[in-house]
Design a protein around this motif. Sequence first.
Motif, PDB file in Angstrom:
ATOM      1  N   PRO A   1       0.792  -1.231   0.000  1.00 11.16           N
ATOM      2  CA  PRO A   1       0.000   0.000   0.000  1.00 11.16           C
ATOM      3  C   PRO A   1       0.828   1.288   0.000  1.00 11.16           C
ATOM      4  O   PRO A   1       0.372   2.311  -0.510  1.00 11.16           O
ATOM      5  CB  PRO A   1      -0.822  -0.096   1.285  1.00 11.16           C
ATOM      6  N   ALA A   2       2.024   1.252   0.568  1.00 10.75           N
ATOM      7  CA  ALA A   2       2.776   2.495   0.726  1.00 10.75           C
ATOM      8  C   ALA A   2       3.436   2.909  -0.578  1.00 10.75           C
ATOM      9  O   ALA A   2       3.816   2.076  -1.393  1.00 10.75           O
ATOM     10  CB  ALA A   2       3.837   2.330   1.806  1.00 10.75           C
ATOM     11  N   CYS A   3       3.588   4.207  -0.757  1.00  9.46           N
ATOM     12  CA  CYS A   3       4.320   4.671  -1.932  1.00  9.46           C
ATOM     13  C   CYS A   3       5.353   5.708  -1.504  1.00  9.46           C
ATOM     14  O   CYS A   3       5.185   6.391  -0.501  1.00  9.46           O
ATOM     15  CB  CYS A   3       3.392   5.247  -2.989  1.00  9.46           C
TER      16      CYS A   3
ATOM     17  N   HIS B   1       1.320  12.663 -10.852  1.00  7.25           N
ATOM     18  CA  HIS B   1       0.168  13.521 -11.107  1.00  7.25           C
ATOM     19  C   HIS B   1      -1.037  12.771 -11.670  1.00  7.25           C
ATOM     20  O   HIS B   1      -2.107  13.321 -11.791  1.00  7.25           O
ATOM     21  CB  HIS B   1       0.548  14.653 -12.069  1.00  7.25           C
TER      22      HIS B   1
ATOM     23  N   GLU C   1     -13.298  12.952 -12.225  1.00  4.84           N
ATOM     24  CA  GLU C   1     -13.832  12.195 -11.092  1.00  4.84           C
ATOM     25  C   GLU C   1     -12.780  11.334 -10.403  1.00  4.84           C
ATOM     26  O   GLU C   1     -13.006  10.823  -9.317  1.00  4.84           O
ATOM     27  CB  GLU C   1     -15.046  11.351 -11.497  1.00  4.84           C
ATOM     28  N   HIS C   2     -11.611  11.164 -11.011  1.00  2.00           N
ATOM     29  CA  HIS C   2     -10.544  10.439 -10.323  1.00  2.00           C
ATOM     30  C   HIS C   2      -9.881  11.304  -9.257  1.00  2.00           C
ATOM     31  O   HIS C   2      -9.167  10.794  -8.401  1.00  2.00           O
ATOM     32  CB  HIS C   2      -9.474   9.961 -11.314  1.00  2.00           C
ATOM     33  N   GLY C   3     -10.077  12.618  -9.360  1.00  2.00           N
ATOM     34  CA  GLY C   3      -9.498  13.505  -8.358  1.00  2.00           C
ATOM     35  C   GLY C   3      -7.986  13.631  -8.445  1.00  2.00           C
ATOM     36  O   GLY C   3      -7.339  14.087  -7.517  1.00  2.00           O
ATOM     37  N   THR C   4      -7.411  13.224  -9.572  1.00  2.00           N
ATOM     38  CA  THR C   4      -5.967  13.358  -9.730  1.00  2.00           C
ATOM     39  C   THR C   4      -5.637  14.770 -10.219  1.00  2.00           C
ATOM     40  O   THR C   4      -6.510  15.478 -10.716  1.00  2.00           O
ATOM     41  CB  THR C   4      -5.443  12.370 -10.787  1.00  2.00           C
ATOM     42  N   PHE C   5      -4.368  15.135 -10.103  1.00  2.00           N
ATOM     43  CA  PHE C   5      -3.921  16.432 -10.605  1.00  2.00           C
ATOM     44  C   PHE C   5      -4.304  16.589 -12.076  1.00  2.00           C
ATOM     45  O   PHE C   5      -4.949  17.549 -12.469  1.00  2.00           O
ATOM     46  CB  PHE C   5      -2.408  16.570 -10.415  1.00  2.00           C
TER      47      PHE C   5
ATOM     48  N   GLN D   1       4.891  10.663  -5.546  1.00  2.00           N
ATOM     49  CA  GLN D   1       3.543  11.026  -5.995  1.00  2.00           C
ATOM     50  C   GLN D   1       3.603  11.290  -7.487  1.00  2.00           C
ATOM     51  O   GLN D   1       4.512  11.993  -7.958  1.00  2.00           O
ATOM     52  CB  GLN D   1       3.064  12.280  -5.260  1.00  2.00           C
TER      53      GLN D   1
ATOM     54  N   ASN E   1      -4.193   9.240  -7.537  1.00  2.00           N
ATOM     55  CA  ASN E   1      -4.813   9.834  -6.358  1.00  2.00           C
ATOM     56  C   ASN E   1      -4.913   8.752  -5.296  1.00  2.00           C
ATOM     57  O   ASN E   1      -5.644   7.783  -5.450  1.00  2.00           O
ATOM     58  CB  ASN E   1      -6.211  10.352  -6.716  1.00  2.00           C
ATOM     59  N   ARG E   2      -4.132   8.937  -4.218  1.00  2.00           N
ATOM     60  CA  ARG E   2      -4.072   7.880  -3.211  1.00  2.00           C
ATOM     61  C   ARG E   2      -5.362   7.759  -2.410  1.00  2.00           C
ATOM     62  O   ARG E   2      -5.548   6.833  -1.643  1.00  2.00           O
ATOM     63  CB  ARG E   2      -2.877   8.095  -2.277  1.00  2.00           C
ATOM     64  N   LYS E   3      -6.261   8.700  -2.602  1.00  2.00           N
ATOM     65  CA  LYS E   3      -7.524   8.617  -1.870  1.00  2.00           C
ATOM     66  C   LYS E   3      -8.500   7.721  -2.598  1.00  2.00           C
ATOM     67  O   LYS E   3      -9.481   7.285  -2.038  1.00  2.00           O
ATOM     68  CB  LYS E   3      -8.156  10.005  -1.760  1.00  2.00           C
ATOM     69  N   TYR E   4      -8.239   7.511  -3.861  1.00  2.00           N
ATOM     70  CA  TYR E   4      -9.236   6.869  -4.690  1.00  2.00           C
ATOM     71  C   TYR E   4      -9.271   5.379  -4.453  1.00  2.00           C
ATOM     72  O   TYR E   4      -8.263   4.706  -4.479  1.00  2.00           O
ATOM     73  CB  TYR E   4      -8.912   7.145  -6.149  1.00  2.00           C
TER      74      TYR E   4
END
Lengths: 507, 102
Positions: free
Chosen positions: A64-66, A71, A262-266, A69, A74-77
């Motif tokens: 899970p860890a990265c 762009h 909708e992915h919420g990525t940059f 980051q 999105n780690r929340k997704y």
Amino acid sequence: MDLPVLNTSEAAESGGGCDSHSCGSTGDQLGHLPEHIREKVHNHPCYSEQAHHYFARMHVAVAPACNIQCHYCNRKYDCSNESRPGVVSEVLTPEQAVKKVMAVAANIPQMTVLGIAGPGDPLANPERTFETFRELTEKAPDIKLCVSTNGLALPESIDELCKHNIDHVTITINCVDPDVGGKIYPWIFWKNKRIMGREGAAILIEQQQKGLEMLAERGILVKVNSVMIPGVNDAHLAEVSRVVKAKGAFLHNVMPLIAEPEHGTFYGLMGQPGPTHEELQKLQDACSGDMNMMRHCRQCRADAVGMLGEDRGQEFTLDKIEDMEIDYPAAMVKRAEVHARIEAELKIKDQANAAKAELAKAGWVAIQGMKQDAPKLRPVLMAVATKGGGVINEHFGHASEFLIYEASGHDVRFIGHRKTLPYCDGGDTCGDGESALDVTIRELSGCEVVLCSKVGYEPWGPLEAAGITPNGEHAMEAIEDAVLAVYEEMRVAGKLEAKPLMQQKAA
Amino acid sequence: MAFEIIESCVNCYACEPLCPNDAIYQAKPHFMIDADKCTECIGDFMDAQCASICPIEGAILDDLGTEVNPIGSLTGIPMELLAQYQAALDATYQAALNDKSA
Ligand code: SF4
Ligand code: SF4
């Protein structure tokens, strides 16, 4: 003995009509590789276009860890309806992962490859990743292991990787220039510090290149993935391709950016577009050189299970595998039988291909009925609905993706795949007033034919109106033979001198 | 003097192995910091380790309750876009809730 009188063109037809599933480059895509590498990849669904019709892979989400980051991430997704790299719904402990892999291997004997790809970076979770590999090497020695990384922690992980005898590593390399990298990676975590922007990207690039060299030195296969980001690195990827090949990568796979708000990525929120199918194909062609690209790559989710393009993960959720009794030694025997059967089949195909190549070399016309005027014929894209096995065996309405082939005067080549919504799932699922059929038609833009085992009456009209001829006449036939046959029909009908229907209309 | 992890944590595990004091532990619904053990990394590292790798803006607070990684500082996404996105997410979530109760 009476022999039927053959004219040359019929003779050529029978010569080219041998039962081979691959003409020219697609079947032979691994042909340029040294023997020891071919040996490693010939039954690897991610590396061999042919194998991906027969063998399956799975990923387990133990990492899970990265440590960087990107762009496009999105780690929340976290959504099980999403099928993108790095997206995963259930993080497993190494013990759970091992159990899941063995359950899948016992139930899907075609599964030959286990990969760890995320949802973060496997090498940023060294204990969890290597614990999983260690256990599997011991308990399920018939499964190939591979790992996919951003490369930042690669140099320091090489010794450990070699210990577990992992013979495939994928590095995602989007650039070799820190100025480009600064636009892709907002930060990295390096030596106990968060390092922002260009400076971080420079370190990442250095580590990636070092890692690639070290792997190549030790004889571990390296595939390089690049995400094509129009306006950011698209013009730069030919250079990336040149550099990574020179350093020993055996494959360079260019994938399209997937970015939606909708992915919420940059990139998603900033409205960064992904490439069109045409732009992607053009770049893949420019980068391929003598190294074949993985046109069949499906950018699987980090916990994907099954053949490329399908995901049977729901059959192997934690509570389900908890109840499964697995006799792995017995499963291994069954697996070996299945593998041997597939290998035998592939071998026959290889021989058929070789025979065909011989014919071509001897000056016979390699492809059915196509004579000297062949190169002048324009190429045609065709979409194919298949469930695997290299044959046309999926209904148009059930297909959630189509394989795209290009037929031309000299060969049939696999171009890529396009995902869609199964038309039969109904049109109301996709919102925005666009029906599933509209989505499919849009995704198949550029194709002139869609081959499937069956196609209903209803989609027929809209498909034709969009310049895509539905064709259900080649059900259960080998894909490339069918594509070739349809191309030949088009040639005979004089359709290959003319422009495609849609272009005529537009003109 | 201690850091705190709050509910926006996505349980990515990244911070846990980095803590020099083993102050971070897995918990439900998200990772937590043992305030008695946390030293804010002083004496061990220049930067607090958990907050240096955490990918989620706002998930870690310092002893004053201030976000160590404020909104926009990690992803570079402009604040108004993030706000729009958050509003859309909330609306979807609310719609789903309404659907359920209906
Ligand atoms: S600030 Fe340092 S000591 Fe405190 S929890 Fe984070 S990593 Fe541990
Ligand atoms: S790094 Fe941040 S998001 Fe990840 S577990 Fe720690 S606090 Fe949560």
